[in-house]
Design an enzyme around this catalytic site. Sequence first.
Site, PDB file in Angstrom:
ATOM      1  N   PRO A 102       0.857  -1.182   0.000  1.00 50.35           N
ATOM      2  CA  PRO A 102       0.000   0.000   0.000  1.00 50.35           C
ATOM      3  C   PRO A 102       0.896   1.236   0.000  1.00 50.35           C
ATOM      4  O   PRO A 102       1.815   1.333   0.816  1.00 50.35           O
ATOM      5  CB  PRO A 102      -0.758  -0.113   1.333  1.00 50.35           C
ATOM      6  CG  PRO A 102       0.152  -0.905   2.227  1.00 50.35           C
ATOM      7  CD  PRO A 102       0.913  -1.839   1.314  1.00 50.35           C
TER       8      PRO A 102
ATOM      9  N   GLN B 202      -6.853  -0.842   3.204  1.00 50.11           N
ATOM     10  CA  GLN B 202      -6.189  -0.449   4.451  1.00 50.11           C
ATOM     11  C   GLN B 202      -6.869   0.761   5.089  1.00 50.11           C
ATOM     12  O   GLN B 202      -7.116   1.769   4.433  1.00 50.11           O
ATOM     13  CB  GLN B 202      -4.722  -0.109   4.192  1.00 50.11           C
ATOM     14  CG  GLN B 202      -3.978   0.097   5.504  1.00 50.11           C
ATOM     15  CD  GLN B 202      -2.529   0.514   5.304  1.00 50.11           C
ATOM     16  OE1 GLN B 202      -2.238   1.603   4.823  1.00 50.11           O
ATOM     17  NE2 GLN B 202      -1.608  -0.360   5.683  1.00 50.11           N
TER      18      GLN B 202
ATOM     19  N   CYS C 267       2.216   4.115   9.933  1.00 51.19           N
ATOM     20  CA  CYS C 267       2.474   5.396   9.259  1.00 51.19           C
ATOM     21  C   CYS C 267       3.221   6.347  10.196  1.00 51.19           C
ATOM     22  O   CYS C 267       2.762   6.637  11.298  1.00 51.19           O
ATOM     23  CB  CYS C 267       1.164   6.034   8.807  1.00 51.19           C
ATOM     24  SG  CYS C 267       1.462   7.586   7.936  1.00 51.19           S
TER      25      CYS C 267
ATOM     26  N   GLY D 202      10.030  -4.236   2.940  1.00 56.91           N
ATOM     27  CA  GLY D 202      11.179  -3.341   3.081  1.00 56.91           C
ATOM     28  C   GLY D 202      12.369  -3.773   2.271  1.00 56.91           C
ATOM     29  O   GLY D 202      12.938  -4.848   2.482  1.00 56.91           O
TER      30      GLY D 202
ATOM     31  N   GLY E 223       7.256  -2.349  -2.560  1.00 60.30           N
ATOM     32  CA  GLY E 223       6.681  -1.011  -2.633  1.00 60.30           C
ATOM     33  C   GLY E 223       7.411  -0.148  -3.643  1.00 60.30           C
ATOM     34  O   GLY E 223       7.112  -0.168  -4.841  1.00 60.30           O
TER      35      GLY E 223
END
Length: 351
Positions: free
Chosen positions: A23, A77, A107, A208, A231
Amino acid sequence: MVDLRDTWFVRDVEIPTRLVLAPMAGVSVQAFRRQGRRFGAGLVCSEMVSCAGIEHRNERTLGYLRIASDEHPLAIQLFGSEAQTMAEAARMVEAAGADIVDLNFGCPVKKVTKTGAGATLLDDPDRAARIVSAIAEAVDLPVTVKLRRGLRDGSRDCLVVGPRLVDAGAACLTLHPRSAQQMYTGTADHALTAELVSLVDVPVIASGDVTSRARAQAVLATTGASAVMVGRGAQGNPWVLREIVDGDGAEPTREEVVAELVLFVRETVRELGERRAAGFLKKFYGWYLGRGRFPRPFKQELVQLATLAEVEERLLAAAPGAADVLARLREETPAADHTTLDLPVSIYAGG
Ligand SMILES: Cc1cc2nc3c(=O)[nH]c(=O)nc-3n(C[C@H](O)[C@H](O)[C@H](O)COP(=O)(O)O)c2cc1C
């Protein structure tokens, strides 16, 4: 060695590959998610949508989330700070037809953390667990949580909070093992992912710094995670997803790059409208045109054009064969039907 093409499950939701598209606020629009599915992501996730919208209706917003029928399996999400409001939002997510409700407990952006949402929840395991159990009770969908390692550098709080969330009903955890303080600096410490995997009996997704098949294989093998999430590596580069899943590392031709970008532009205009899409798309030109040997001034030219019709024209002129590739793509990817979720897509990026 783990086969990236293996299926796995989030509770009863079957995920066809071990690659999950991350996301990303300001990036993960419907065109991005549909493209991700086409290139091999087994699961895609919406960017975070705000539960505050339910109460205040004054969230600054990029618009409302649209879901297409060919995105599934799809996680939506939510971010928020209050259990009952989030449970109500989760019921809306379920009604809109999502397969999974994902919660953002990672976040790091101030505008989000100062409201008690996002990564701040890592500092308050009781409240975090209350939120998960309220949502798990409110919906039949699996509830999953995406977290960072903790708020501060060196934190190992995810190893305390993660198991608590599973006890509260989380069916899967995604760990991005950077601290909120780190934002995107340093590296993701997947030794922590391995520790989390050993502590919980639900699947864990490793997020990551996964940007290649070799890295994906290494992270899966060393952590025991069920899947990897990609991502930034996929921004303007869906081909990396194919490389990761299938080992097909062929560089796209200039025609393929242009065809994918033009399709992306058209779909985004349909989703956001011409005016909002024009601003939103600017960052994608540079991302896409990193492949295909386009001269640098070409990217700057695109950003300065007044309309998206001109952008499309210039792109197709730069790679005349792209029109045929595009026609084939459009046949394979018919315009999406969609359902709209009446929750605002937040303008605050982060996770
Ligand atoms: C522009 C941007 C926006 C992001 N937005 C979100 C988000 O809305 N929700 C979330 O959980 N993570 C968000 N993230 C974090 C990513 O999902 C991912 O965990 C992180 O970028 C690390 O993975 P990567 O190295 O593959 O990029 C965002 C990351 C970026 C770069």
